[in-house]
Design a protein around this motif. Sequence first.
Motif, PDB file in Angstrom:
ATOM      1  N   UNK A  41       0.813  -1.206   0.000  1.00  0.00           N
ATOM      2  CA  UNK A  41       0.000   0.000   0.000  1.00  0.00           C
ATOM      3  C   UNK A  41       0.852   1.264   0.000  1.00  0.00           C
ATOM      4  N   UNK A  42       2.106   1.154   0.438  1.00  0.00           N
ATOM      5  CA  UNK A  42       2.960   2.338   0.541  1.00  0.00           C
ATOM      6  C   UNK A  42       3.623   2.701  -0.788  1.00  0.00           C
ATOM      7  N   UNK A  43       4.210   1.694  -1.486  1.00  0.00           N
ATOM      8  CA  UNK A  43       4.959   2.012  -2.712  1.00  0.00           C
ATOM      9  C   UNK A  43       4.342   1.425  -3.973  1.00  0.00           C
ATOM     10  N   UNK A  44       3.343   0.566  -3.839  1.00  0.00           N
ATOM     11  CA  UNK A  44       2.664   0.016  -5.010  1.00  0.00           C
ATOM     12  C   UNK A  44       3.329  -1.190  -5.642  1.00  0.00           C
ATOM     13  N   UNK A  45       4.448  -1.669  -5.074  1.00  0.00           N
ATOM     14  CA  UNK A  45       5.101  -2.849  -5.629  1.00  0.00           C
ATOM     15  C   UNK A  45       4.203  -4.073  -5.460  1.00  0.00           C
ATOM     16  N   UNK A  46       4.049  -4.846  -6.522  1.00  0.00           N
ATOM     17  CA  UNK A  46       3.380  -6.146  -6.449  1.00  0.00           C
ATOM     18  C   UNK A  46       4.479  -7.201  -6.449  1.00  0.00           C
ATOM     19  N   UNK A  47       4.404  -8.126  -5.514  1.00  0.00           N
ATOM     20  CA  UNK A  47       5.496  -9.088  -5.397  1.00  0.00           C
ATOM     21  C   UNK A  47       5.009 -10.450  -4.948  1.00  0.00           C
ATOM     22  N   UNK A  48       5.905 -11.417  -5.113  1.00  0.00           N
ATOM     23  CA  UNK A  48       5.632 -12.806  -4.761  1.00  0.00           C
ATOM     24  C   UNK A  48       6.315 -13.095  -3.424  1.00  0.00           C
ATOM     25  N   UNK A  49       5.616 -13.653  -2.440  1.00  0.00           N
ATOM     26  CA  UNK A  49       6.265 -13.994  -1.177  1.00  0.00           C
ATOM     27  C   UNK A  49       7.405 -14.995  -1.375  1.00  0.00           C
ATOM     28  N   UNK A  50       8.367 -14.945  -0.480  1.00  0.00           N
ATOM     29  CA  UNK A  50       9.595 -15.731  -0.638  1.00  0.00           C
ATOM     30  C   UNK A  50       9.341 -17.233  -0.699  1.00  0.00           C
ATOM     31  N   UNK A 148      14.769  -9.770  -8.925  1.00  0.00           N
ATOM     32  CA  UNK A 148      15.579  -9.574  -7.725  1.00  0.00           C
ATOM     33  C   UNK A 148      14.849 -10.018  -6.465  1.00  0.00           C
ATOM     34  N   UNK A 149      15.464 -10.926  -5.744  1.00  0.00           N
ATOM     35  CA  UNK A 149      14.875 -11.431  -4.500  1.00  0.00           C
ATOM     36  C   UNK A 149      15.216 -10.529  -3.316  1.00  0.00           C
ATOM     37  N   UNK A 150      16.420  -9.963  -3.332  1.00  0.00           N
ATOM     38  CA  UNK A 150      16.830  -9.002  -2.300  1.00  0.00           C
ATOM     39  C   UNK A 150      16.720  -7.611  -2.933  1.00  0.00           C
ATOM     40  N   UNK A 154      19.808  -4.884  -3.418  1.00  0.00           N
ATOM     41  CA  UNK A 154      20.433  -4.810  -4.734  1.00  0.00           C
ATOM     42  C   UNK A 154      20.323  -3.407  -5.335  1.00  0.00           C
ATOM     43  N   UNK A 155      19.168  -2.780  -5.205  1.00  0.00           N
ATOM     44  CA  UNK A 155      19.008  -1.445  -5.764  1.00  0.00           C
ATOM     45  C   UNK A 155      19.859  -0.421  -5.015  1.00  0.00           C
ATOM     46  N   UNK A 156      19.937  -0.541  -3.702  1.00  0.00           N
ATOM     47  CA  UNK A 156      20.780   0.379  -2.931  1.00  0.00           C
ATOM     48  C   UNK A 156      22.250   0.200  -3.308  1.00  0.00           C
ATOM     49  N   UNK A 157      22.645  -1.013  -3.589  1.00  0.00           N
ATOM     50  CA  UNK A 157      24.028  -1.269  -4.000  1.00  0.00           C
ATOM     51  C   UNK A 157      24.327  -0.575  -5.324  1.00  0.00           C
ATOM     52  N   UNK A 158      23.400  -0.633  -6.252  1.00  0.00           N
ATOM     53  CA  UNK A 158      23.577   0.061  -7.524  1.00  0.00           C
ATOM     54  C   UNK A 158      23.671   1.569  -7.312  1.00  0.00           C
ATOM     55  N   UNK A 159      22.792   2.094  -6.477  1.00  0.00           N
ATOM     56  CA  UNK A 159      22.767   3.545  -6.249  1.00  0.00           C
ATOM     57  C   UNK A 159      24.072   4.022  -5.597  1.00  0.00           C
ATOM     58  N   UNK A 160      24.645   3.195  -4.755  1.00  0.00           N
ATOM     59  CA  UNK A 160      25.888   3.572  -4.087  1.00  0.00           C
ATOM     60  C   UNK A 160      27.048   3.724  -5.058  1.00  0.00           C
ATOM     61  N   UNK A 161      27.107   2.867  -6.087  1.00  0.00           N
ATOM     62  CA  UNK A 161      28.241   2.925  -7.016  1.00  0.00           C
ATOM     63  C   UNK A 161      27.961   3.834  -8.218  1.00  0.00           C
ATOM     64  N   UNK A 162      26.798   4.462  -8.246  1.00  0.00           N
ATOM     65  CA  UNK A 162      26.496   5.445  -9.283  1.00  0.00           C
ATOM     66  C   UNK A 162      27.046   6.798  -8.846  1.00  0.00           C
ATOM     67  N   UNK A 194       8.986  -9.583  -8.686  1.00  0.00           N
ATOM     68  CA  UNK A 194       8.695  -8.207  -8.266  1.00  0.00           C
ATOM     69  C   UNK A 194       8.214  -7.418  -9.479  1.00  0.00           C
ATOM     70  N   UNK A 195       7.096  -6.715  -9.320  1.00  0.00           N
ATOM     71  CA  UNK A 195       6.457  -6.023 -10.431  1.00  0.00           C
ATOM     72  C   UNK A 195       6.207  -4.569 -10.025  1.00  0.00           C
ATOM     73  N   UNK A 196       6.782  -3.657 -10.786  1.00  0.00           N
ATOM     74  CA  UNK A 196       6.751  -2.231 -10.459  1.00  0.00           C
ATOM     75  C   UNK A 196       5.561  -1.544 -11.126  1.00  0.00           C
ATOM     76  N   UNK A 197       4.893  -0.700 -10.372  1.00  0.00           N
ATOM     77  CA  UNK A 197       3.940   0.244 -10.935  1.00  0.00           C
ATOM     78  C   UNK A 197       4.664   1.576 -11.118  1.00  0.00           C
ATOM     79  N   UNK A 198       4.043   2.506 -11.829  1.00  0.00           N
ATOM     80  CA  UNK A 198       4.704   3.811 -11.977  1.00  0.00           C
ATOM     81  C   UNK A 198       4.906   4.465 -10.620  1.00  0.00           C
ATOM     82  N   UNK A 199       3.947   4.309  -9.718  1.00  0.00           N
ATOM     83  CA  UNK A 199       4.097   4.950  -8.412  1.00  0.00           C
ATOM     84  C   UNK A 199       5.195   4.293  -7.571  1.00  0.00           C
ATOM     85  N   UNK A 200       5.588   3.069  -7.922  1.00  0.00           N
ATOM     86  CA  UNK A 200       6.731   2.446  -7.264  1.00  0.00           C
ATOM     87  C   UNK A 200       7.998   3.219  -7.606  1.00  0.00           C
ATOM     88  N   UNK A 201       8.130   3.609  -8.864  1.00  0.00           N
ATOM     89  CA  UNK A 201       9.292   4.401  -9.263  1.00  0.00           C
ATOM     90  C   UNK A 201       9.233   5.810  -8.673  1.00  0.00           C
TER      91      UNK A 201
END
Length: 238
Positions: A41-50, A148-150, A154-162, A194-201
């Motif tokens: 409900x917060x970011x709009x991501x649709x995802x599959x439980x682990x 991506x399962x983590x 994983x995204x924070x790792x990418x942002x750090x090296x950008x 993991x499935x992104x909506x526009x509001x997730x971005x």
Amino acid sequence: MASVMTHFRHEHEHEHVCPLCLGSVLVAYHRDRLRHYVSCEDCGLVHVPADAFLSGEDEKAYYDLHRNDPADEGYRRFLSRLAVPMMRRLAPGASGLDFGSGPGPALSIMLREAGFPTRIYDPIYAPDSEAWQHSYDFITASEVVEHLRALRTDLERLWQVLKPGGWLGIMTKRVWGRQAFSTWHYKDDPTHVAFFAERTFVWLARHWSARLEVIGPDVVLLNKPAESRSTAGDRGPN
């Protein structure tokens, strides 16, 4: 529907949070014969439980079926939806990273051919740990974030090296609503979790204080803020 959502939240609230924003308000979104999907409900991501993830062996076996030939003109046209808008924003000679390059790293080849040196990283096909010891003017992630399962890690790792002022380009098909999701072929790939909506971005851009550009139905670019003079020599963790 409200009673179903309430039941789902109560049943899972102690064992499941959103893998992106860590939100705990999750609602049942869809169920098919193999998996169920939840929405944050917060970011709009649709995802599959682990508990529905494939084993590592089964996941790799599925990837091995892909035939992404760097010489295939049709595949290159597909990747150009990300490559072209990215290159338009880069300074000559900018260097980058193609994250999740897969067994046929066509995107990195296209970028190199255009004069942009591009390193590749893929946890299965190109697990180069040295890639994380460098920083980049741009990073591409084509058809990878949905795997991506983590996800947050994983995204924070990418942002750090950008580098400050750099661009992160993501290609992934987006969620358009429950009705479309129910018949969507994209969700049927068992490696897509993991499935992104526009509001997730939109959430992600706000989280990083980044500028978001929505290029098309499956491409977004995120521009990392440039460092101010007062902080240029003192970069803390993102």
